[in-house]
Motif scaffolding. Structure first.
Motif, PDB file in Angstrom:
ATOM      1  N   GLU A 257     -51.233  48.967 -32.718  1.00 29.56           N
ATOM      2  CA  GLU A 257     -52.180  49.741 -33.611  1.00 29.56           C
ATOM      3  C   GLU A 257     -53.623  49.973 -32.626  1.00 29.56           C
ATOM      4  OE1 GLU A 257     -51.867  48.400 -38.016  1.00 29.56           O
ATOM      5  OE2 GLU A 257     -52.872  46.950 -37.010  1.00 29.56           O
ATOM      6  N   ILE A 258     -53.798  49.001 -32.002  1.00 27.41           N
ATOM      7  CA  ILE A 258     -54.957  49.013 -30.937  1.00 27.41           C
ATOM      8  C   ILE A 258     -54.437  50.122 -29.885  1.00 27.41           C
ATOM      9  CG2 ILE A 258     -55.780  48.090 -28.948  1.00 27.41           C
ATOM     10  CD1 ILE A 258     -55.917  45.425 -30.392  1.00 27.41           C
TER      11      ILE A 258
ATOM     12  N   TYR B 295     -61.240  44.389 -30.684  1.00 24.32           N
ATOM     13  CA  TYR B 295     -62.274  43.726 -31.776  1.00 24.32           C
ATOM     14  C   TYR B 295     -62.151  42.253 -31.785  1.00 24.32           C
ATOM     15  CZ  TYR B 295     -63.103  48.388 -33.840  1.00 24.32           C
ATOM     16  OH  TYR B 295     -63.733  49.833 -34.081  1.00 24.32           O
ATOM     17  N   TRP B 296     -61.039  41.631 -31.665  1.00 27.51           N
ATOM     18  CA  TRP B 296     -60.850  40.378 -32.051  1.00 27.51           C
ATOM     19  C   TRP B 296     -61.799  39.505 -31.029  1.00 27.51           C
ATOM     20  CZ3 TRP B 296     -59.469  36.111 -29.151  1.00 27.51           C
ATOM     21  CH2 TRP B 296     -59.405  34.827 -29.948  1.00 27.51           C
ATOM     22  N   VAL B 297     -61.717  39.941 -29.674  1.00 28.97           N
ATOM     23  CA  VAL B 297     -62.561  39.077 -28.632  1.00 28.97           C
ATOM     24  C   VAL B 297     -63.855  39.164 -28.939  1.00 28.97           C
ATOM     25  CG1 VAL B 297     -60.931  39.042 -26.910  1.00 28.97           C
ATOM     26  CG2 VAL B 297     -62.222  40.802 -26.926  1.00 28.97           C
ATOM     27  N   GLY B 298     -64.570  40.399 -29.481  1.00 33.36           N
ATOM     28  CA  GLY B 298     -66.072  40.421 -29.829  1.00 33.36           C
ATOM     29  C   GLY B 298     -66.118  39.617 -30.998  1.00 33.36           C
TER      30      GLY B 298
ATOM     31  N   ASP C 218     -57.234  47.101 -38.834  1.00 37.64           N
ATOM     32  CA  ASP C 218     -56.100  46.041 -39.375  1.00 37.64           C
ATOM     33  C   ASP C 218     -55.602  45.283 -38.059  1.00 37.64           C
ATOM     34  OD1 ASP C 218     -54.046  45.598 -41.340  1.00 37.64           O
ATOM     35  OD2 ASP C 218     -52.728  46.368 -39.783  1.00 37.64           O
ATOM     36  N   ALA C 219     -55.694  45.582 -36.892  1.00 31.70           N
ATOM     37  CA  ALA C 219     -55.342  44.983 -35.629  1.00 31.70           C
ATOM     38  C   ALA C 219     -56.303  43.643 -35.841  1.00 31.70           C
ATOM     39  CB  ALA C 219     -55.513  45.625 -34.479  1.00 31.70           C
ATOM     40  N   ALA C 220     -57.647  43.710 -35.792  1.00 27.23           N
ATOM     41  CA  ALA C 220     -58.649  42.687 -36.062  1.00 27.23           C
ATOM     42  C   ALA C 220     -58.299  41.773 -36.933  1.00 27.23           C
ATOM     43  CB  ALA C 220     -59.976  43.164 -36.097  1.00 27.23           C
TER      44      ALA C 220
ATOM     45  N   SER D  80     -68.683  46.873 -35.646  1.00 30.41           N
ATOM     46  CA  SER D  80     -67.757  47.539 -34.495  1.00 30.41           C
ATOM     47  C   SER D  80     -67.673  49.012 -34.884  1.00 30.41           C
ATOM     48  CB  SER D  80     -66.501  46.879 -34.460  1.00 30.41           C
ATOM     49  OG  SER D  80     -66.540  45.534 -34.493  1.00 30.41           O
ATOM     50  N   ALA D  81     -67.993  49.487 -35.884  1.00 29.61           N
ATOM     51  CA  ALA D  81     -67.772  50.857 -36.366  1.00 29.61           C
ATOM     52  C   ALA D  81     -69.051  51.564 -35.931  1.00 29.61           C
ATOM     53  CB  ALA D  81     -67.677  51.137 -37.992  1.00 29.61           C
ATOM     54  N   ASN D  82     -69.940  51.059 -35.603  1.00 30.13           N
ATOM     55  CA  ASN D  82     -71.393  51.561 -34.897  1.00 30.13           C
ATOM     56  C   ASN D  82     -71.659  51.099 -33.728  1.00 30.13           C
ATOM     57  OD1 ASN D  82     -73.902  52.557 -34.745  1.00 30.13           O
ATOM     58  ND2 ASN D  82     -74.463  52.136 -36.923  1.00 30.13           N
TER      59      ASN D  82
END
Length: 423
Positions: A274-275, A150-153, A285-287, A381-383
């Motif tokens: 977590e990832i 997620y973070w890189v996105g 949470d990781a993001a 990200s959830a969608n």
């Protein structure tokens, strides 16, 4: 080694005695050669990595060119060979921490199509322009290949607005008038002149400074600011991308080794666990953990230095970036919409479309991130059916849509129309 030893043995065999047996001295020489031939093997193996142990990371903040330490090579295959030997020898990971980090950094720059040896913010904007863009292209590549990253996105989408601002400054840095910032500063100055003193005294200092000093900004100020942005960008890449590449190539074991070496802390390794687990709450949470690391551990001090640099101009430039910045995340609010400056005094009220915070200030930056930017990104990200086309859009398109000079007429129009004084 065996071939070399046999040849050496034939050379030192010497004269043969009349009985056909080697002389005692020859036997002793052969024995010495045999012993030292075998001893040389571990000595040679050690020499390939021993020079790379216990090295400090002297360029981890991204301010200089190249990698983490000039004693380390920039070739990932060479680094990998030394790293494998250190592991095989049972060396404690803390002793090869910088070697390990440099290895994954060279993997990261190779995969990002970035020349690590030439990546030096001090070389200026023209020499680094391609690399500056390529960093964000690579963030989106990583996210599209690994949607759970997620973070890189988020870095690719949010970074687009800062990259746009970076190149807006590049457009005007070669002309003395620096019109974009000067026009914005001039518009604010005009509005301040019509604001009652009772309210004027309560305005945030950044708004007043933009109005009084914005028109004095020089091309040299902008070049300095661009260099500061390039340093922070490289610092983030050095910290974040190697651990993503380690996980992509070696799974959780790759980042656990970085943790044992001290390259990563407990917060970072928890994010990767977590990832690795893969549930929605853990990914979110990781993001949050990685964004916290980026903003509050990696570049917080560098933002402090930037905002206090060049006299008052550091505040002018960081505030202009806040005014103009809006991440390309669906639903996210522009800073001036999220937190508009509103003040009241003596029965009068003033509402402005200018943000009441500066992106360079860690607490208010984090408030904006955690209460608008990150939640909107996590919703996206959830969608995944909606997220994928947005994240797959070419970065050059995102870059073009965020340019300040293209948006300046609308920004100035909003500023004039929404500066509302009521009594």
């Amino acid at each position: 080694m065996r071939i070399a030893h046999d040849m050496h043995a034939r050379r030192v065999a010497g004269p043969i005695g009349r009985t056909g047996s080697p002389r005692p001295g020859v036997l002793l020489a052969a024995l010495i050669a045999l012993v030292f031939g075998f001893v040389a093997v571990p000595a040679q193996a050690e020499s390939a990595y021993a020079a790379y142990l216990d090295l400090p990371s002297v360029n981890g903040d991204g301010a200089g060119g190249g990698g983490l330490n000039p004693a380390l090579p920039l070739d990932p295959e060479e680094l990998r060979g030394a790293l494998d030997q250190a592991r095989a020898a049972g060396v404690a990971p803390q002793r090869y921490a910088t070697l390990l980090h440099q290895y994954w950094l060279t993997v990261a720059t190779r995969n990002a199509d970035i020349d690590l040896g030439a990546w030096d913010p001090a070389r200026g904007v023209p020499a680094n322009s391609r690399t500056f863009v390529q960093v964000y292209v690579n963030y989106l590549r990583l996210n599209n290949e690994h949607p759970d990253f997620y973070w890189v996105g988020l870095a690719g989408l949010a970074g687009g607005s800062f990259a746009s601002g970076f190149f807006d400054m590049g457009d005007v840095a070669n002309i003395v008038s620096v019109p974009g910032v000067h026009q914005l500063g001039g518009a604010v100055a005009d509005l301040l002149r019509g604001t009652p003193a009772e309210l004027l005294n309560l305005l945030p200092a950044d708004i007043k400074t933009l109005g009084t000093e914005g028109e004095r900004l020089t091309a040299e100020d902008l070049i300095w600011y661009q260099t500061r942005l390039m340093i922070m960008q490289k610092h983030i890449f050095i910290d974040q991308v190697p651990m993503h590449e380690a996980y992509a190539a070696a799974g959780l074991a790759g980042v656990e080794e970085m943790y044992r070496a001290g390259v990563l802390d407990q917060n970072a390794v928890t994010a990767w666990r977590e990832i690795d687990h893969g549930d929605a709450a853990g990914l979110a949470d990781a993001a949050l953990r990685m964004t916290d690391r980026e903003q509050n551990q990696i570049i917080a001090d560098q933002w402090d230095v930037t905002s206090s640099g060049r006299g008052v101009m550091g505040r002018v430039m960081t505030y202009v970036s806040t005014v103009a910045g809006k991440a390309a995340v669906p639903g996210v609010l522009a800073p001036g919409v999220f937190a508009p400056t509103t003040i009241t005094a003596g029965g009068m009220s003033l509402r402005t479309p200018l943000p009441d915070f500066n992106w360079a200030d860690r607490d208010t930056r984090w408030n904006y991130i955690t209460h608008d930017l990150l939640p909107r990104y996590l919703e996206l990200s959830a969608n995944q059916p909606i997220a994928r086309p947005i994240l797959a859009e070419p970065f050059t398109d995102k870059l073009a849509s965020g340019r300040l000079l293209r948006r300046l007429p609308d920004l100035l129009g909003d500023l004039t129309a929404q500066w509302q004084l009521t009594t």
